[in-house]
Design a protein around this motif. Structure first.
Motif, PDB file in Angstrom:
ATOM      1  N   THR A 111      20.807  15.446  40.198  1.00  0.00           N
ATOM      2  CA  THR A 111      20.930  16.303  39.021  1.00  0.00           C
ATOM      3  C   THR A 111      22.372  16.662  38.682  1.00  0.00           C
ATOM      4  OG1 THR A 111      20.596  18.229  40.451  1.00  0.00           O
ATOM      5  CG2 THR A 111      18.659  17.306  39.380  1.00  0.00           C
ATOM      6  N   VAL A 112      23.325  16.403  39.580  1.00  0.00           N
ATOM      7  CA  VAL A 112      24.735  16.701  39.322  1.00  0.00           C
ATOM      8  C   VAL A 112      25.569  15.489  39.715  1.00  0.00           C
ATOM      9  CG1 VAL A 112      24.423  19.174  39.712  1.00  0.00           C
ATOM     10  CG2 VAL A 112      25.101  17.716  41.616  1.00  0.00           C
ATOM     11  N   SER A 117      28.066  17.211  44.090  1.00  0.00           N
ATOM     12  CA  SER A 117      27.001  17.394  45.076  1.00  0.00           C
ATOM     13  C   SER A 117      27.548  17.401  46.495  1.00  0.00           C
ATOM     14  CB  SER A 117      25.963  16.283  44.928  1.00  0.00           C
ATOM     15  OG  SER A 117      25.006  16.328  45.961  1.00  0.00           O
ATOM     16  N   LEU A 118      28.473  16.497  46.782  1.00  0.00           N
ATOM     17  CA  LEU A 118      29.062  16.422  48.124  1.00  0.00           C
ATOM     18  C   LEU A 118      29.704  17.737  48.532  1.00  0.00           C
ATOM     19  CD1 LEU A 118      30.052  14.729  50.604  1.00  0.00           C
ATOM     20  CD2 LEU A 118      32.074  14.168  49.234  1.00  0.00           C
ATOM     21  N   GLY A 433      15.040   7.633  41.979  1.00  0.00           N
ATOM     22  CA  GLY A 433      16.198   8.359  42.485  1.00  0.00           C
ATOM     23  C   GLY A 433      15.796   9.682  43.104  1.00  0.00           C
ATOM     24  N   LYS A 434      16.563  10.723  42.814  1.00  0.00           N
ATOM     25  CA  LYS A 434      16.302  12.059  43.369  1.00  0.00           C
ATOM     26  C   LYS A 434      15.651  12.951  42.312  1.00  0.00           C
ATOM     27  CE  LYS A 434      20.090  11.757  46.703  1.00  0.00           C
ATOM     28  NZ  LYS A 434      20.246  10.311  46.572  1.00  0.00           N
ATOM     29  N   HIS A 435      14.560  12.467  41.737  1.00  0.00           N
ATOM     30  CA  HIS A 435      13.864  13.198  40.675  1.00  0.00           C
ATOM     31  C   HIS A 435      12.373  13.209  40.961  1.00  0.00           C
ATOM     32  CE1 HIS A 435      17.420  13.421  38.056  1.00  0.00           C
ATOM     33  NE2 HIS A 435      17.685  12.197  38.487  1.00  0.00           N
ATOM     34  N   GLY A 436      11.737  14.306  40.537  1.00  0.00           N
ATOM     35  CA  GLY A 436      10.299  14.412  40.671  1.00  0.00           C
ATOM     36  C   GLY A 436       9.581  13.593  39.618  1.00  0.00           C
ATOM     37  N   ALA A 437       8.240  13.591  39.716  1.00  0.00           N
ATOM     38  CA  ALA A 437       7.432  12.778  38.808  1.00  0.00           C
ATOM     39  C   ALA A 437       6.684  13.621  37.780  1.00  0.00           C
ATOM     40  CB  ALA A 437       6.445  11.951  39.620  1.00  0.00           C
TER      41      ALA A 437
END
Length: 560
Positions: A111-112, A117-118, A433-437
């Motif tokens: 999301t960023v 994020s790191l 990726g790092k996302h919901g459905a």
């Protein structure tokens, strides 16, 4: 002499050096990755690559920091010192590769921005959750700067003293990497080998430097003197060699050449190498580190080179050498002082890096030392690969899409319910990726669909990374089952994201994974509690609350 002397660029010795270096790094890296994937079949290849690059770089840094004191203790290590900057450049490349894989694997597709994020995923900076990422970032910056400034161009721009002070930051990078490893991977990997090996490595580096300093302590014992300084007997200086002494706080080198003595600064203009540990070759003082040369009588490099070092006046009285502590300007000629001839003692073999071949004794020792280092590196990589214990019994069927038919439910997270042999099986749905459905599943809530995706599985936990969703027109809308309130629970364990935990990334939990978990949970992926019951059996619960945030430092998590 302008015809006889020329700059040395690439030569057979440098090519062999780099071939051995590349082969050693490739062998160490390949050994770790291969053994990891063979011994731990559930490990994801990306994790093996990240760990392999990090381990190879960490081992190489130990070699780099050990070569200096080893060369001070035994001159036969000088062939390894000659092209040490090649090791530094290789280390910078490994560090960049390791960091790039980490950022892409753990922080991209979220999301960023990955770099944001790191630096922000760890929200609980303190003793409970020390920022091991920050130590890694600091070490990376230092190693990259050192690699970028390793060329002689920067040496001439910065001047040798400044350049050397800059490259002493390599020790700060080493300490930062020890902290990075200790606060990161050592918190997850509990096998004693990881802690013991890291401690031994630090002890060896510190011990070698202390021993080298102790061996040289005698050179600096003389107190500064306003008058001429007695540096020892003239007949103790062998032909073509030097005696190093401390004169008014500065090390000088008194050379004997053709039974005449000359005194110059002990510091080479190239990289502050110890000229007094070199010897006279072709009438010139030759630095043992990189072969820079100076005429003994005036401290000037032979044409066409223009490097100059300070010279000192000396005299011989009663067979002893006295040096005037006041240096002459660099390049000042001082007539050599004749001394009595002494029997020529056997001269130890001497290596100069730009020669294509080392003397036989030095070559044999160098080959033995190189083989020993390579075997230790490969053996250490294999041992670390076997000792890893963080990989979980989870699997991700990457590249093997699966089609399932069932009913999509939205709460608390999107789930696909299927029926087989009269039993209901539920699959948590995840987006790319790092996302919901949620966005993909909402249009099909409580409807029968056909979903194509990639399956991740861990014991009774099934997660499907959705590729496509199509309605099943042959079936009617399925009824909604009411939710049942099971009361309140107190959970102790770790908050994880369901997608990685199910096997998309393995290991999908622990300190080193929390940055990825923070991004996955922020993107709407299912939040789970990973805990165990009184019998040690793994128990998972789906966590949902409108104010729920991932807090990875807490060992006391409450939720409905």
């Amino acid at each position: 002499m302008s015809v006889a002397y020329r700059a040395v660029n690439w030569n057979p010795q440098k090519k062999r050096y780099d071939l051995i270096l590349a082969g050693g790094l490739l062998g160490t890296f390949a050994t770790f990755v291969t053994v990891t994937l063979l011994i731990h079949p559930t490990a994801t290849a990306e994790t093996a690559l990240i760990r392999g690059l990090g381990l190879s770089g960490f081992l190489l840094l130990h070699v780099i920091l050990a070569i200096g004191p080893l060369a001070r203790l035994d001159r036969r290590f000088l062939p390894l010192l000659y092209n040490r900057r090649h090791l530094g450049v290789s280390l910078g490349i490994l560090a960049l590769a390791h960091a790039s894989f980490v950022v892409v694997q753990y922080h991209a597709l979220g999301t960023v921005h990955p770099l944001v994020s790191l630096l922000t995923s760890n929200r609980a900076l303190g003793p409970a959750d020390p920022p091991f990422e920050y130590f890694g970032v600091f070490a990376l910056l230092v190693l990259v700067v050192m690699a970028a400034t390793s060329h002689d161009y920067w040496l001439s721009i910065l001047t040798p003293p400044t350049w050397k002070r800059l490259h002493l930051l390599g020790y700060a990078a080493y300490l930062a990497l020890v902290a990075h490893v200790g606060l990161g991977v050592l918190q997850d990997e509990r096998h004693p080998l990881f802690l013991v090996a890291t401690a031994i490595g630090a002890a060896v580096i510190g011990g070698l430097h202390l021993l080298a300093a102790w061996r040289e302590r005698g050179l600096d014992r003389n107190a500064p003197s306003p008058g001429w300084v007695d540096v020892g007997p003239a007949d103790a200086i062998a032909e073509g060699r030097a005696r190093i002494a401390l004169v008014a706080g500065e090390r000088v080198a008194v050379f004997r050449h053709q039974d005449r003595l000359s005194c110059v600064s002990n510091v080479c203009k190239h990289q502050n190498g110890p000229l007094g540990e070199g010897r006279i070759i072709d009438g010139c003082i030759t630095c043992p580190w990189h072969g820079y040369q100076y005429r003994p009588e005036d401290g000037t490099s032979p044409p066409p080179f223009t490097d100059r070092i300070p010279t000192f006046n000396l005299r011989v009285e009663g067979g002893r050498v006295f040096v005037n502590p006041r240096p002459n300007p660099a390049g000042t000629r001082v007539d050599p002082v004749p001394v009595a001839t002494v029997p020529l003692a056997p001269t130890a073999e001497f290596f100069v890096g730009y020669h294509s071949a080392a003397p036989p004794g030095v070559a044999r020792f160098g080959r033995g030392a190189t083989v020993t280092i390579l075997l230790l590196a490969v053996g250490t990589a294999a041992a670390f690969a076997v000792a890893q214990g963080t990989f979980q019994p989870a699997h991700f069927a990457y590249g093997k899409p699966t089609e399932l038919s069932g009913v999509i439910r939205l709460g608390p997270y999107p789930v696909l319910e299927t029926v087989a042999e009269g039993r209901i099986r539920r699959y948590l749905l995840a987006g790319p990726g790092k996302h919901g459905a949620t966005g993909l599943a909402t249009p099909y809530a409580n409807r029968r669909v056909r979903v194509t995706g990639t399956l991740a599985h861990r014991e009774r936990l099934n997660v499907l990374e959705v590729g496509t969703v199509a309605p099943d027109s042959s079936a009617r809308e399925a009824p909604v089952e009411p939710l049942v309130d099971l009361g309140s629970y107190r959970l102790e364990g770790e908050v994880v994201d369901g997608k990685c935990y199910a096997g998309v990334m393995n290991p999908g939990l622990g300190v080193t994974h929390r940055g990825c978990a923070a991004r996955c949970l922020a993107g709407g992926l299912p939040a789970l509690s990973a805990t165990r019951d009184a019998e040690g059996v793994e128990v998972r619960r789906t966590l949902t609350h409108e104010t729920l945030r991932p807090v990875f430092s807490s060992r006391d998590m409450r939720g409905p």
